[in-house]
Design a protein around this motif. Sequence first.
Motif, short mmCIF file in Angstrom:
data_model
loop_
_atom_site.label_atom_id
_atom_site.label_comp_id
_atom_site.label_asym_id
_atom_site.label_seq_id
_atom_site.Cartn_x
_atom_site.Cartn_y
_atom_site.Cartn_z
N ARG A 2 0.57 -0.50 0.08
CA ARG A 2 -0.12 -0.11 -0.04
C ARG A 2 1.22 0.97 0.08
N ILE A 3 0.58 2.33 -0.71
CA ILE A 3 1.24 3.63 -0.86
C ILE A 3 0.15 4.50 -0.59
N HIS A 4 1.39 5.32 0.52
CA HIS A 4 0.57 6.52 0.89
C HIS A 4 1.74 7.55 0.32
N HIS A 5 0.49 9.08 -1.13
CA HIS A 5 1.35 10.17 -0.67
C HIS A 5 1.76 11.08 0.35
N LEU A 6 2.79 11.36 0.52
CA LEU A 6 2.23 12.18 1.81
C LEU A 6 2.96 14.00 0.76
N ASN A 7 2.58 14.65 1.80
CA ASN A 7 3.18 16.30 1.27
C ASN A 7 3.69 16.97 3.05
N CYS A 8 5.44 16.41 2.49
CA CYS A 8 5.75 16.35 3.53
C CYS A 8 6.69 17.82 3.63
N GLY A 9 6.09 19.09 3.35
CA GLY A 9 6.56 20.17 3.64
C GLY A 9 6.09 21.91 2.18
N THR A 10 5.08 22.29 2.69
CA THR A 10 4.92 23.31 1.66
C THR A 10 5.68 24.51 1.15
N MET A 11 6.27 24.81 -0.09
CA MET A 11 7.00 25.88 -0.46
C MET A 11 6.56 26.79 -1.35
N ARG A 12 5.67 28.01 -1.10
CA ARG A 12 5.86 28.32 -1.67
C ARG A 12 4.13 27.96 -2.82
N GLY A 13 3.40 27.34 -2.49
CA GLY A 13 2.32 26.70 -3.89
C GLY A 13 3.50 24.87 -4.02
N LEU A 14 4.66 25.10 -3.60
CA LEU A 14 5.15 23.51 -3.94
C LEU A 14 4.78 23.10 -2.93
N VAL A 15 4.59 21.66 -2.84
CA VAL A 15 4.39 20.13 -2.37
C VAL A 15 6.25 19.51 -2.48
#
Length: 257
Positions: A2-15
């Motif tokens: 199973r694969i989870h997609h994580l955003n581990c840092g928001t940067m000026r509209g980027l992930v």
Amino acid sequence: MRIHHLNCGTMRGLVDHCLLIETQNELVLVDTGFGVETVRNPGKMLGPTRFTLGAKLAESETAIRQIQALGHDPRDVRHIILTHLDVDHCGGLSDFPEATVHVHGPEFRAATATPTFSEKLRYRAANWSHGPKWMVNEVEGGEDWFGFRAVRGLEGLPPEILVVPLAGHTRGHAGVAIDTGAGWLLHAGDSYFVESSIHPETPVTPFFWKMYETGSVLGEAYRENQKRLRELQRLHGHQVTIINSHDAVVFARAAGL
């Protein structure tokens, strides 16, 4: 798996698009994004890049906190596969001190020996000062995978997980390919920044990103691998889904947001 997609840092509209893979017996991370220490001590962990990245640091976005929120024990993260050692990709290493950290040899040597001035600026030894359990793999040998050479499995990991050399952005930049059982997922890291760059028929890279890409350590290799990614989309898009590290649209689609 199973694969989870994580955003581990928001940067000026980027992930900061990382993957958490649940295998039969353990957890595997692809990149860590920013870590707890990054949030608490950004000056030390990021250095001057804290301003250029425009990071909106939040402990809730760190991989370790998201893993806990999913109901997992972070100690079950036994392996971390790094696309490369830029600060926004390895900042959470110290949150998983018992994990084996897989990195390509050229990347490890560039980060630890700092052979050029620009590489000395981009890497921050504070991110690995805790002494990770490095597993350094080289780019010689391996197999062919959809036209990409020297692709190989990693010691201790299931055969469904492969590392794909994608030098260019850095000397030892790598992608990670995962056989999901319903097709392949390729995390291409910073091999491209916006999805339009690898459109199979009409690729377009916005001016800002085109200028940013000129800072690639190995420019010719970067362009060649981006060309291969476009060919992969064109010829095998029905078999391989390509994602990257920073395109928020790609992340939202992959995460089902």
